[in-house]
Motif scaffolding. Structure first.
Motif, mmCIF file in Angstrom:
data_model
loop_
_atom_site.group_PDB
_atom_site.id
_atom_site.type_symbol
_atom_site.label_atom_id
_atom_site.label_comp_id
_atom_site.label_asym_id
_atom_site.label_seq_id
_atom_site.Cartn_x
_atom_site.Cartn_y
_atom_site.Cartn_z
ATOM 1 N N GLU A 143 0.853 5.833 -0.889
ATOM 2 C CA GLU A 143 0.117 7.067 -1.166
ATOM 3 C C GLU A 143 1.061 8.057 -1.834
ATOM 4 O O GLU A 143 2.200 8.227 -1.381
ATOM 5 C CB GLU A 143 -0.417 7.703 0.116
ATOM 6 C CG GLU A 143 -1.641 7.022 0.699
ATOM 7 C CD GLU A 143 -2.151 7.711 1.950
ATOM 8 O OE1 GLU A 143 -3.269 7.397 2.377
ATOM 9 O OE2 GLU A 143 -1.427 8.570 2.510
ATOM 10 N N PRO A 198 -7.642 10.322 -5.899
ATOM 11 C CA PRO A 198 -7.475 8.868 -5.749
ATOM 12 C C PRO A 198 -6.012 8.443 -5.843
ATOM 13 O O PRO A 198 -5.622 7.638 -6.686
ATOM 14 C CB PRO A 198 -8.302 8.310 -6.920
ATOM 15 C CG PRO A 198 -8.149 9.354 -7.978
ATOM 16 C CD PRO A 198 -8.114 10.683 -7.250
ATOM 17 N N ARG A 202 -4.109 6.975 -3.434
ATOM 18 C CA ARG A 202 -3.722 5.849 -2.580
ATOM 19 C C ARG A 202 -3.870 4.585 -3.421
ATOM 20 O O ARG A 202 -4.885 4.389 -4.098
ATOM 21 C CB ARG A 202 -4.612 5.791 -1.347
ATOM 22 C CG ARG A 202 -4.430 4.550 -0.484
ATOM 23 C CD ARG A 202 -5.329 4.639 0.765
ATOM 24 N NE ARG A 202 -5.429 3.353 1.422
ATOM 25 C CZ ARG A 202 -6.555 2.636 1.570
ATOM 26 N NH1 ARG A 202 -7.698 3.115 1.089
ATOM 27 N NH2 ARG A 202 -6.541 1.488 2.176
ATOM 28 N N LYS A 241 -5.306 -5.390 -4.023
ATOM 29 C CA LYS A 241 -6.654 -5.805 -3.655
ATOM 30 C C LYS A 241 -6.634 -7.127 -2.891
ATOM 31 O O LYS A 241 -5.927 -8.062 -3.252
ATOM 32 C CB LYS A 241 -7.503 -5.942 -4.922
ATOM 33 C CG LYS A 241 -8.991 -6.118 -4.658
ATOM 34 C CD LYS A 241 -9.758 -6.099 -5.966
ATOM 35 C CE LYS A 241 -11.259 -6.197 -5.724
ATOM 36 N NZ LYS A 241 -12.014 -6.167 -7.014
ATOM 37 N N GLU A 283 0.841 -1.201 0.000
ATOM 38 C CA GLU A 283 0.000 0.000 0.000
ATOM 39 C C GLU A 283 0.876 1.249 0.000
ATOM 40 O O GLU A 283 1.846 1.336 0.759
ATOM 41 C CB GLU A 283 -0.902 -0.005 1.232
ATOM 42 C CG GLU A 283 -1.881 1.153 1.300
ATOM 43 C CD GLU A 283 -2.731 1.102 2.563
ATOM 44 O OE1 GLU A 283 -3.611 1.973 2.705
ATOM 45 O OE2 GLU A 283 -2.510 0.217 3.415
ATOM 46 N N VAL A 317 -5.586 -1.408 -6.954
ATOM 47 C CA VAL A 317 -6.750 -0.532 -6.910
ATOM 48 C C VAL A 317 -6.349 0.801 -6.283
ATOM 49 O O VAL A 317 -5.296 0.915 -5.650
ATOM 50 C CB VAL A 317 -7.916 -1.173 -6.123
ATOM 51 C CG1 VAL A 317 -8.525 -2.314 -6.913
ATOM 52 C CG2 VAL A 317 -7.451 -1.669 -4.772
ATOM 53 N N SER A 318 -7.198 1.803 -6.463
ATOM 54 C CA SER A 318 -6.870 3.128 -5.943
ATOM 55 C C SER A 318 -8.087 3.765 -5.295
ATOM 56 O O SER A 318 -9.236 3.372 -5.543
ATOM 57 C CB SER A 318 -6.339 4.026 -7.057
ATOM 58 O OG SER A 318 -7.348 4.269 -8.024
ATOM 59 N N GLY A 319 -7.821 4.765 -4.468
ATOM 60 C CA GLY A 319 -8.883 5.492 -3.804
ATOM 61 C C GLY A 319 -8.301 6.682 -3.086
ATOM 62 O O GLY A 319 -7.098 6.951 -3.156
ATOM 63 N N PRO A 320 -9.131 7.435 -2.361
ATOM 64 C CA PRO A 320 -8.648 8.611 -1.641
ATOM 65 C C PRO A 320 -7.640 8.247 -0.562
ATOM 66 O O PRO A 320 -7.687 7.159 0.016
ATOM 67 C CB PRO A 320 -9.928 9.187 -1.016
ATOM 68 C CG PRO A 320 -11.044 8.649 -1.848
ATOM 69 C CD PRO A 320 -10.591 7.289 -2.273
ATOM 70 N N ARG A 321 -6.741 9.179 -0.291
ATOM 71 C CA ARG A 321 -5.752 8.992 0.754
ATOM 72 C C ARG A 321 -6.405 9.105 2.133
ATOM 73 O O ARG A 321 -7.537 9.578 2.261
ATOM 74 C CB ARG A 321 -4.624 10.006 0.577
ATOM 75 C CG ARG A 321 -3.845 9.789 -0.709
ATOM 76 C CD ARG A 321 -2.947 10.960 -1.059
ATOM 77 N NE ARG A 321 -3.711 12.171 -1.366
ATOM 78 C CZ ARG A 321 -3.158 13.324 -1.724
ATOM 79 N NH1 ARG A 321 -1.846 13.433 -1.806
ATOM 80 N NH2 ARG A 321 -3.921 14.370 -1.978
ATOM 81 N N ASP A 361 -9.871 14.192 -1.832
ATOM 82 C CA ASP A 361 -10.603 13.248 -2.673
ATOM 83 C C ASP A 361 -9.772 12.673 -3.819
ATOM 84 O O ASP A 361 -10.249 11.819 -4.566
ATOM 85 C CB ASP A 361 -11.852 13.922 -3.258
ATOM 86 C CG ASP A 361 -12.823 14.365 -2.176
ATOM 87 O OD1 ASP A 361 -13.044 13.591 -1.218
ATOM 88 O OD2 ASP A 361 -13.361 15.488 -2.288
#
Length: 201
Positions: free
Chosen positions: A49, A188, A190, A194, A47, A171-175, A186
């Protein structure tokens, strides 16, 4: 678990000259290694960021803020930026060109070498999945501290090795933990593997 580190090769320094978002993804599946007098411990990066400097309100170097703490971010890519949050040391890989302060925070690793030492350092933790599933946890487990600030990651005692290409989906998303960062909260930026059980959240 990895039985020996002798056959591992240091990550090619050219990786650190790629765009920061690409580096944040390419570090997934690599091995973070720290050698200490207690022994050597290592984990697979699962993981990350990305923090993209002057334009990123969540970054310590937002608007080119240059302080004693952030100085390492303005240096060569492929070096270490360390900072302390509460009582936790957090480990970042410097990216971007010199004077272009960007970095990738390593948020979680999967222990892969010298698990006994890692458990000793995290002796109050009863579940192995909680040993290194956070940025402050992994530095304690591997023995990474503020003395590593500014270190060149292409050589010991702290280095990153290439390993297997991840078979898990990236996969990615907000920190996490940047609620006061305006629109940047917001982004993406991070990235994680998975279904890996060592991902922080």
């Amino acid at each position: 678990m990895l039985q020996t580190l002798s056959e591992l090769k240091c990550l090619d320094s050219s990786i650190y000259h790629l765009p920061t978002l690409d580096i944040a993804k390419k570090l997934l599946g690599c091995i973070l290694i720290k050698e200490t007098t207690e022994g050597t411990a290592a984990g697979i990066i699962v993981e990350t960021e990305a923090y993209i400097g002057p334009e990123d309100q969540a970054s310590h170097s937002f608007q080119n803020r240059r302080t004693k703490r952030t100085e390492a971010m303005f240096g060569r890519p492929g070096t270490t930026y360390m900072y302390t949050m509460h009582t936790h040391n957090l480990f970042n890989v410097v990216t971007g060109k010199i004077d272009q302060p960007e970095a990738v925070l390593i948020r979680a690793v999967e222990p892969i070498y010298n698990i006994d030492l890692i458990r000793k350092r995290r002796s109050k933790i009863t579940k192995d999945t909680h040993l290194t599933n956070g940025p402050g946890k992994l530095t304690k487990a591997l023995g990474i501290d503020m003395a590593d600030y500014g270190h060149d990651l292409t050589h010991s005692p702290l280095w990153i090795a290439s390993y297997n290409t991840p078979t898990s989906e990236v996969v990615s998303g907000p920190r996490i933990g940047i609620d006061n960062a305006g629109d940047a909260k917001d982004y993406p930026w991070r990235f994680w593997l998975k279904h890996n059980k060592y991902v922080s959240k």
